[in-house]
Scaffold this motif. Structure first.
Motif, short mmCIF file in Angstrom:
data_model
loop_
_atom_site.label_atom_id
_atom_site.label_comp_id
_atom_site.label_asym_id
_atom_site.label_seq_id
_atom_site.Cartn_x
_atom_site.Cartn_y
_atom_site.Cartn_z
N ALA A 22 0.83 -1.21 0.00
CA ALA A 22 0.00 0.00 0.00
C ALA A 22 0.86 1.26 0.00
O ALA A 22 0.56 2.23 -0.72
N ARG A 23 1.95 1.25 0.77
CA ARG A 23 2.82 2.42 0.83
C ARG A 23 3.46 2.70 -0.52
O ARG A 23 3.57 3.86 -0.95
N TRP A 24 3.87 1.63 -1.22
CA TRP A 24 4.45 1.79 -2.56
C TRP A 24 3.41 2.34 -3.53
O TRP A 24 3.66 3.32 -4.25
N HIS A 25 2.22 1.75 -3.53
CA HIS A 25 1.18 2.20 -4.45
C HIS A 25 0.70 3.62 -4.13
O HIS A 25 0.30 4.36 -5.03
N ASP A 26 0.74 3.99 -2.85
CA ASP A 26 0.30 5.33 -2.46
C ASP A 26 1.36 6.40 -2.74
O ASP A 26 1.08 7.59 -2.60
N GLY A 27 2.56 5.98 -3.08
CA GLY A 27 3.62 6.94 -3.34
C GLY A 27 4.18 7.59 -2.10
O GLY A 27 4.70 8.71 -2.16
N THR A 28 4.09 6.88 -0.94
CA THR A 28 4.56 7.46 0.32
C THR A 28 5.83 6.80 0.84
O THR A 28 6.15 6.89 2.02
N VAL A 29 6.56 6.12 -0.04
CA VAL A 29 7.83 5.51 0.36
C VAL A 29 8.85 6.61 0.64
O VAL A 29 9.01 7.53 -0.18
N PRO A 30 9.55 6.56 1.77
CA PRO A 30 10.60 7.56 2.04
C PRO A 30 11.63 7.56 0.91
O PRO A 30 12.14 6.50 0.54
N PRO A 31 11.94 8.71 0.34
CA PRO A 31 12.75 8.75 -0.88
C PRO A 31 14.17 8.25 -0.74
O PRO A 31 14.77 7.77 -1.71
N ASN A 32 14.76 8.36 0.44
CA ASN A 32 16.18 8.02 0.58
C ASN A 32 16.44 6.86 1.53
O ASN A 32 17.58 6.67 1.97
N ALA A 33 15.40 6.08 1.82
CA ALA A 33 15.57 5.01 2.80
C ALA A 33 16.64 4.00 2.39
O ALA A 33 17.42 3.53 3.23
N ALA A 34 16.68 3.67 1.12
CA ALA A 34 17.61 2.64 0.64
C ALA A 34 18.95 3.23 0.18
O ALA A 34 19.76 2.50 -0.41
#
Length: 219
Positions: A188-200
């Motif tokens: 859901a987080r991926w599809h919602d576009g709410t993944v933290p941009p620099n986590a990886a």
């Protein structure tokens, strides 16, 4: 305790339990993709690579019966596209597991891998009750690095000569998530576009170090 292996779906992409009768088709897929997969394949420093796919499946199912693994077949629109294994499941105070996978070359770039990794992680968090999920990736494996970037797995560090791959001990970057980070779910987080941009994001120091593998000291 034994773990029931579920079937998980998102659109025309699915994870289903591996079966003994998958052996012939899996072996064919692996052989046809040797050039694509060889450089990422886990190997043993003590024995030559085995292509006894039936025995491999039996081993995976044995791990599921002992509560230590979840072996899946990846399918796209009903066609075998690869494998995903949740392994090293540890219960109790650690409550963690590791994810590994491969996808056939003709299915690459279709969003299949991030989808199945998200499905498996969500199942482990919200159905099995695990707390931490880990993915370790060779520095050279750009497609897999894009997967953890898309899903927001958090970078945790460089592990030197960590896993035996394609005949040698190889460095790996380690990424992980804990359930508190993804209370709405990874998919859901991926599809919602709410993944933290620099986590990886990998640290510059580790990127530099990974370009220079540890020397092997001969006895």
């Amino acid at each position: 305790m034994p773990i029931a292996i579920p079937t998980l779906r998102e659109g025309d992409i699915s994870l289903r339990p591996v079966r003994i009768r998958d052996a012939k088709l899996l072996e064919q897929e692996l052989m046809e993709n040797r050039g694509w997969l060889r450089k990422w394949e886990a190997t043993s420093p003590y024995a030559p690579m085995s292509f006894d796919t039936r025995a491999s499946i039996r081993g995976l199912l044995s791990h599921a019966r002992s509560g230590n693994g979840l072996p899946f077949i990846i399918e796209s629109d009903g066609e075998l596209a690869g494998q995903l294994n949740v392994s090293s499941i540890t219960w109790g105070s650690l409550s963690s597991a590791t994810i590994g996978y491969w996808v056939s070359e003709r299915f690459a770039g279709r969003g299949i891998t991030p989808t199945v990794v998200a499905l498996a992680t969500d199942y482990c968090f919200f159905q099995l009750g695990l707390h931490r999920m880990e993915i370790c990736i060779r520095p050279e494996n750009a497609p897999s690095l894009r997967v953890v970037e898309k899903l927001g797995f958090r970078y945790e560090g460089l592990r030197r000569r960590y896993i035996h791959i394609n005949g040698e001990w190889r460095d790996h970057f380690c990424f992980a998530l804990v359930v508190e980070e993804v209370q709405s779910g990874v998919l859901a987080r991926w599809h919602d576009g709410t993944v933290p941009p620099n986590a990886a994001m990998i640290t510059p120091a580790d990127l530099a170090a990974s370009a220079h593998p540890l020397p092997v000291t001969k006895k």
